[in-house]
Design a protein around this motif. Structure first.
Motif, short mmCIF file in Angstrom:
data_model
loop_
_atom_site.label_atom_id
_atom_site.label_comp_id
_atom_site.label_asym_id
_atom_site.label_seq_id
_atom_site.Cartn_x
_atom_site.Cartn_y
_atom_site.Cartn_z
N GLY A 85 0.83 -1.20 0.00
CA GLY A 85 0.00 0.00 0.00
C GLY A 85 0.86 1.25 0.00
N MET A 86 1.93 1.25 0.79
CA MET A 86 2.80 2.43 0.86
C MET A 86 3.50 2.68 -0.48
N ASN A 156 -7.94 6.45 9.75
CA ASN A 156 -7.20 5.53 10.60
C ASN A 156 -6.43 6.33 11.65
N ASP A 181 -7.97 7.04 -0.28
CA ASP A 181 -7.52 5.73 0.22
C ASP A 181 -8.78 4.96 0.63
N ALA A 203 -4.31 -0.43 0.08
CA ALA A 203 -3.37 -1.41 0.61
C ALA A 203 -4.12 -2.73 0.42
N THR A 205 -3.02 -5.46 0.90
CA THR A 205 -2.58 -6.25 2.06
C THR A 205 -3.75 -6.57 3.00
N LYS A 206 -4.75 -5.69 3.03
CA LYS A 206 -5.78 -5.76 4.07
C LYS A 206 -6.97 -6.60 3.60
N1 PLP Z 1 -3.51 2.88 3.87
C1 PLP Z 1 -4.15 2.51 4.98
C2 PLP Z 1 -5.49 3.10 5.29
C3 PLP Z 1 -3.58 1.58 5.86
O1 PLP Z 1 -4.25 1.22 6.97
C4 PLP Z 1 -2.30 1.05 5.55
C5 PLP Z 1 -1.63 0.09 6.45
O2 PLP Z 1 -2.04 -0.15 7.56
C6 PLP Z 1 -1.66 1.46 4.37
C7 PLP Z 1 -2.29 2.36 3.56
C8 PLP Z 1 -0.30 0.93 4.00
O3 PLP Z 1 -0.38 -0.34 3.44
P1 PLP Z 1 0.85 -1.37 3.43
O4 PLP Z 1 1.10 -1.76 4.85
O5 PLP Z 1 0.43 -2.47 2.53
O6 PLP Z 1 2.04 -0.63 2.87
#
Ligand code: PLP
Length: 383
Positions: A85-86, A156, A181, A203, A205-206
């Motif tokens: 995500g980053m 967040n 986001d 992200a 990832t989530k």
């Molecule tokens: N955006 C949000 C809202 C998140 O909660 C996070 C991670 O917790 C990210 C971006 C970053 O994602 P990643 O950890 O895959 O880099």
């Protein structure tokens, strides 16, 4: 006869699925090859040359995410996938130029705030932070150099709700693009492009991958071909590419997203109602509660309220940390969106710049039975 429009749940269930023409496999194969054969006439018959430039699993994931976020919009929708995500967020900010200005949420994900304040400032990109729940504050924060307004909703860890349509109107009025986001809501619950955003960031990832076992990111863009080209350049030339297996895993996650989100939301709502009236709890942040300041806007722009919540324990940090330590079904860990419930003392993770009150615990509500989660919370919270 075509079935039109398709519900997001149907699009998600079919994400990235096409019967493999060679084997008739129903699930796509994973293509680990880094290089692809060139034809005698110099062309690449399947469109693939080298895996950093393009890979079949990445292309499949990008098409699926464009379909989910774009829905029935008529504009060109493009998706560019990244390895986290980053990395996706970093790529969006790299489309800016020195002298540009960004308006970002006061309650932005702390690494986004860090990136803007400490990294991009050195490259000549300025930032102002605004309360996105008040669109007039966004208007006041904008300057003639503002090229991007960043939205994160729900935010967040305070679950602030931004009115995407209103902020997009303000941003576009000043000539800026809007990036949203959408990690916490997912395209199953909220589709920012249809509400006026130009870019959606994830992200993956989530919730999208959904099993706490792969990192990934993506940017979905409506129109804005210049921005798409710049993002693709970062991906391809800077080599910020997600691995084929990771793309395959995220695409697999999408196929169960609808049913998982339904259960996450149901459980989060049950926990929020329980916590809201508990004497040991000072405040619950969850837009699904009718008394939450973001409830009306969330009800307007979201299909449902999401699986994340945070709550402030009476007694401050020591009491909150004791609660987190005492829970048995909630793992004390960062991240979100997996089947397992997670709890996190957010202020101590984010550091001194955190807006999280010392007694705040953030919860990623998992897929366990809600009665068991409530029994666990009762055990540690009851006076
Ligand atoms: N955006 C949000 C809202 C998140 O909660 C996070 C991670 O917790 C990210 C971006 C970053 O994602 P990643 O950890 O895959 O880099």
């Amino acid at each position: 006869m075509s079935i039109d429009p398709l519900h997001p749940a149907t699009r998600a269930a079919h994400a990235g699925l096409a019967v493999d023409p060679e084997t008739r496999a129903v699930v796509p194969p994973i293509h680990l090859a880094t290089t692809f054969e060139r034809a005698p006439d110099g062309s690449y018959p399947a469109g693939y040359q080298y895996s950093r430039s393009a890979n079949p699993n990445r292309a499949t994931l990008e098409a699926a995410l464009a379909d989910l976020e774009g829905g029935d919009l008529d504009d060109e929708i493009a998706c560019v996938a990244f390895p986290s995500g980053m990395a996706a967020i970093f790529a969006v900010l790299q489309t800016l130029a020195p002298g540009d200005h960004v308006v970002a949420p006061r309650d932005a994900y702390y690494n986004v705030a860090l990136l803007l304040r400490d990294h991009f400032a050195r490259w000549g990109v300025a930032v102002s932070f605004a309360d996105m729940t008040a669109p007039h504050e966004v208007a006041s924060a904008m300057t003639p150099a503002t090229k991007l307004v960043w939205i994160e909703t729900p935010s967040n860890p305070l679950l602030d709700i931004t009115d995407i349509e209103k902020v997009a109107t303000v941003a576009h009025g000043g000539g800026a693009l809007v990036a949203c986001d959408n990690t916490w809501a997912t395209p199953l619950l909220q589709r920012p492009l249809a509400l006026g955003a130009d870019l959606v960031v994830h992200a993956t990832t989530k919730y999208l991958a959904g099993h706490s076992d792969v990192t990934g990111g993506a940017v979905v863009v409506r129109g804005q071909t210049d921005t798409v080209e710049r993002l693709q350049t970062v991906q391809r030339v800077a080599g910020v590419v997600p691995a084929p297996l990771d793309c395959w895993l995220v695409a697999r996650g999408l196929r169960t997203l609808a049913v998982r989100m339904r259960a996450h939301v149901e459980n989060a709502l049950a926990l929020a109602h329980f916590l809201d009236v508990h004497p040991s709890v000072e405040r619950v942040h969850y837009p699904g509660l009718p008394n939450d300041p973001g409830h009306a806007t969330a009800a307007k722009q979201m299909d449902d309220f999401g699986g994340m919540l945070s709550f402030v324990v009476r007694g401050g940090e020591a009491k909150a940390r004791a609660v987190a330590n005492g829970l048995q079904l909630f793992t004390q860990a960062t991240s979100l969106g997996g089947p397992e419930s997670l709890v996190e003392h957010r202020a101590s993770v984010e550091g001194p710049a955190s807006l999280a009150p010392p007694g705040l615990l953030r919860v990623s509500v998992g897929l366990e039975h809600p009665d068991d989660l409530i029994a666990d919370l009762s055990r540690v919270l009851d006076p």
